[in-house]
Design an enzyme around this catalytic site. Structure first.
Site, PDB file in Angstrom:
ATOM      1  N   GLN A 104      43.469 -10.651   4.224  1.00 33.99           N
ATOM      2  CA  GLN A 104      44.401  -9.723   4.867  1.00 33.99           C
ATOM      3  C   GLN A 104      43.675  -8.554   5.533  1.00 33.99           C
ATOM      4  OE1 GLN A 104      46.775  -9.105   1.380  1.00 33.99           O
ATOM      5  NE2 GLN A 104      45.009  -8.534   0.148  1.00 33.99           N
ATOM      6  N   TYR A 132      56.288   3.394  -9.230  1.00 35.78           N
ATOM      7  CA  TYR A 132      56.190   1.929  -9.254  1.00 35.78           C
ATOM      8  C   TYR A 132      55.310   1.440 -10.409  1.00 35.78           C
ATOM      9  CZ  TYR A 132      54.869  -2.769  -7.753  1.00 35.78           C
ATOM     10  OH  TYR A 132      54.612  -4.117  -7.715  1.00 35.78           O
ATOM     11  N   ASP A 176      44.458  -2.553  -7.022  1.00 43.56           N
ATOM     12  CA  ASP A 176      44.196  -1.112  -6.948  1.00 43.56           C
ATOM     13  C   ASP A 176      43.892  -0.504  -8.312  1.00 43.56           C
ATOM     14  OD1 ASP A 176      47.014  -0.222  -8.020  1.00 43.56           O
ATOM     15  OD2 ASP A 176      47.428  -1.634  -6.406  1.00 43.56           O
ATOM     16  N   ASP A 228      42.856 -16.494  -7.074  1.00 42.07           N
ATOM     17  CA  ASP A 228      44.290 -16.659  -6.839  1.00 42.07           C
ATOM     18  C   ASP A 228      45.033 -16.676  -8.177  1.00 42.07           C
ATOM     19  OD1 ASP A 228      46.807 -17.348  -6.055  1.00 42.07           O
ATOM     20  OD2 ASP A 228      46.242 -19.259  -5.123  1.00 42.07           O
ATOM     21  N   ASP A 266      52.115  -7.842 -10.274  1.00 36.39           N
ATOM     22  CA  ASP A 266      52.153  -6.740  -9.308  1.00 36.39           C
ATOM     23  C   ASP A 266      51.727  -7.309  -7.973  1.00 36.39           C
ATOM     24  OD1 ASP A 266      52.021  -4.409  -7.901  1.00 36.39           O
ATOM     25  OD2 ASP A 266      50.174  -3.707  -8.841  1.00 36.39           O
ATOM     26  N   SER A 267      52.670  -7.942  -7.306  1.00 39.42           N
ATOM     27  CA  SER A 267      52.299  -8.737  -6.152  1.00 39.42           C
ATOM     28  C   SER A 267      52.812  -8.115  -4.861  1.00 39.42           C
ATOM     29  CB  SER A 267      52.853 -10.154  -6.360  1.00 39.42           C
ATOM     30  OG  SER A 267      53.802 -10.475  -5.405  1.00 39.42           O
ATOM     31  N   ASP A 316      54.359  -8.679  -0.893  1.00 37.48           N
ATOM     32  CA  ASP A 316      55.579  -9.391  -0.490  1.00 37.48           C
ATOM     33  C   ASP A 316      55.288 -10.870  -0.209  1.00 37.48           C
ATOM     34  OD1 ASP A 316      57.087  -6.996  -0.626  1.00 37.48           O
ATOM     35  OD2 ASP A 316      56.233  -6.371   1.292  1.00 37.48           O
TER      36      ASP A 316
HETATM   37  N1  AAT Z   1      49.953  -1.760  -7.152  1.00 27.25           N
HETATM   38  C1  AAT Z   1      50.838  -1.612  -6.066  1.00 27.25           C
HETATM   39  C2  AAT Z   1      50.549  -2.450  -4.929  1.00 27.25           C
HETATM   40  C3  AAT Z   1      50.842  -3.766  -4.798  1.00 27.25           C
HETATM   41  S1  AAT Z   1      49.461  -4.638  -4.817  1.00 27.25           S
HETATM   42  C4  AAT Z   1      49.710  -6.277  -4.582  1.00 27.25           C
HETATM   43  C5  AAT Z   1      48.350  -6.982  -4.734  1.00 27.25           C
HETATM   44  O1  AAT Z   1      48.587  -8.384  -4.902  1.00 27.25           O
HETATM   45  C6  AAT Z   1      47.384  -6.852  -3.547  1.00 27.25           C
HETATM   46  O2  AAT Z   1      46.198  -6.233  -3.977  1.00 27.25           O
HETATM   47  C7  AAT Z   1      47.121  -8.301  -3.111  1.00 27.25           C
HETATM   48  O3  AAT Z   1      45.820  -8.531  -2.658  1.00 27.25           O
HETATM   49  C8  AAT Z   1      47.434  -9.051  -4.400  1.00 27.25           C
HETATM   50  N2  AAT Z   1      47.760 -10.475  -4.248  1.00 27.25           N
HETATM   51  C9  AAT Z   1      48.497 -11.055  -3.275  1.00 27.25           C
HETATM   52  N3  AAT Z   1      48.576 -12.383  -3.471  1.00 27.25           N
HETATM   53  C10 AAT Z   1      47.882 -12.660  -4.608  1.00 27.25           C
HETATM   54  C11 AAT Z   1      47.610 -13.859  -5.324  1.00 27.25           C
HETATM   55  N4  AAT Z   1      48.066 -15.046  -4.899  1.00 27.25           N
HETATM   56  N5  AAT Z   1      46.875 -13.773  -6.471  1.00 27.25           N
HETATM   57  C12 AAT Z   1      46.402 -12.576  -6.907  1.00 27.25           C
HETATM   58  N6  AAT Z   1      46.636 -11.406  -6.254  1.00 27.25           N
HETATM   59  C13 AAT Z   1      47.366 -11.441  -5.117  1.00 27.25           C
HETATM   60  C14 AAT Z   1      52.251  -4.286  -4.635  1.00 27.25           C
HETATM   61  C15 AAT Z   1      52.907  -3.797  -3.390  1.00 27.25           C
HETATM   62  C16 AAT Z   1      54.385  -4.098  -3.245  1.00 27.25           C
HETATM   63  C17 AAT Z   1      54.837  -3.934  -1.795  1.00 27.25           C
HETATM   64  C18 AAT Z   1      56.306  -3.864  -1.629  1.00 27.25           C
HETATM   65  N7  AAT Z   1      56.735  -3.880  -0.231  1.00 27.25           N
END
Ligand code: AAT
Length: 292
Positions: free
Chosen positions: A34, A64, A89, A140, A159-160, A162
């Site tokens: 990304q 959050y 983060d 992943d 904590d994913s 969208d």
């Molecule tokens: N802590 C608040 C921010 C987030 S972070 C969401 C994290 O999920 C990102 O760092 C991203 O790289 C990670 N991520 C995405 N897909 C995967 C995956 N398949 N496996 C592991 N990690 C992943 C959440 C923000 C919410 C936004 C709302 N609009």
């Protein structure tokens, strides 16, 4: 697009875009997964953006990260083994670390650049990595959970980002099945579950899947986060069959005496009233009634 402002434009919230005034762009990079950007905003501190979508701001991240963590962990006695999916983060790690009963924290984040950028620009968030109980896995989350031994975790926190991009599968039924398998009986999961104002169709699908997969309780909670789309974000909280979990009545309060020693600062948002309130239904918005 207004010059000098960041506008969060996405097909996931058509026809609206929250904007923040940009003082300075601090970082721009492209990882394998990304686009990663950090900017200094005029009124919300530093902001982390992935593929044009705000992940956190210094000012409101507490709402959050505290809720997604303490809603599940305060709902069960003595959580010991916790898994965080996403959350690179480190903010959720910081919150998990408040729980003295926790012995081990695995985190599986897909994108190492998010971890590195957070350590450089968001020290009060990335402080979560300093806890010796934390073990970071870059990969992943879907594959990590498939390979996880059965019945291992007391709690899984998803904590994913969208469901457009690398997080898409984290919203699908096979993923929830692996989560259920990795949890011990009566274990809990809390997943980022989008906005009641924007994403009823996504929420309905998550609820349907979770009702089939999780044989304990299945509940939806929500909170306010001004810099997330519509200013509201929700969480899906489920438990596996086993000791009953009553999410609305927390049984495991945080002992804030410990926080000082861990140098993570006090709670800013979460308390037991807001925990119970997070589960209240919104009767004026008819579709939400499906949750209760
Ligand atoms: N802590 C608040 C921010 C987030 S972070 C969401 C994290 O999920 C990102 O760092 C991203 O790289 C990670 N991520 C995405 N897909 C995967 C995956 N398949 N496996 C592991 N990690 C992943 C959440 C923000 C919410 C936004 C709302 N609009």
């Amino acid at each position: 697009v207004i010059p000098g402002w960041f506008s969060e434009i996405s097909p996931m919230w058509p026809g609206e875009a929250h904007s923040l005034k940009v003082e300075k762009v601090l970082f721009e990079g492209k990882s394998d997964y990304q686009n990663v950007m950090v900017f200094q905003s005029a009124t919300y501190g530093k902001v982390l953006v992935l593929d044009g979508v705000i992940q956190l701001t210094e000012r409101d991240e507490c709402a959050y990260q505290e809720m997604i963590t303490h809603l599940p962990l305060c709902s069960i006695p003595n959580p010991k083994k916790v898994l965080v999916i996403g959350g690179g983060d480190g903010g959720v790690l910081r919150e998990v670390a408040r729980h003295s009963s926790v012995e081990h924290i695995d985190i599986c984040e897909i994108d190492k650049m998010v971890v590195d950028v957070s350590k450089e620009f968001f020290p009060d968030v990335a402080v979560g990595y300093e806890d010796p109980r934390v073990k970071l896995h870059i990969g992943d989350g879907v594959a990590f959970l498939k390979a996880a031994p059965e019945g291992t975790y007391d709690a899984v926190i998803v904590d994913s980002s969208d469901p457009i991009g690398p997080a898409q599968e984290l919203f699908e039924k096979p993923f929830f099945e692996s989560v259920a398998k990795a949890l011990r009986p009566g274990g809990v999961v809390c997943t980022q579950a989008e906005s009641i104002w924007l994403h009823m169709h996504i929420i309905e699908d998550i609820v349907t899947n979770c009702r089939q997969v999780f044989k304990g309780s299945v509940n939806y909670a929500w909170t306010t986060v001004p810099t997330y789309p519509s200013g509201v974000i929700g969480f899906m909280l489920c438990s596996t069959e086993g000791p009953e979990v009553d999410f609305k009545n927390p049984v495991n309060p945080i002992d804030e005496k410990d926080d000082h020693e861990k140098s993570i600062g006090p709670l800013k948002f979460y308390n037991k009233e807001i925990h119970a309130a997070a589960f209240c239904s919104v009767y004026f918005y008819a579709p939400l009634v499906i949750f209760y």
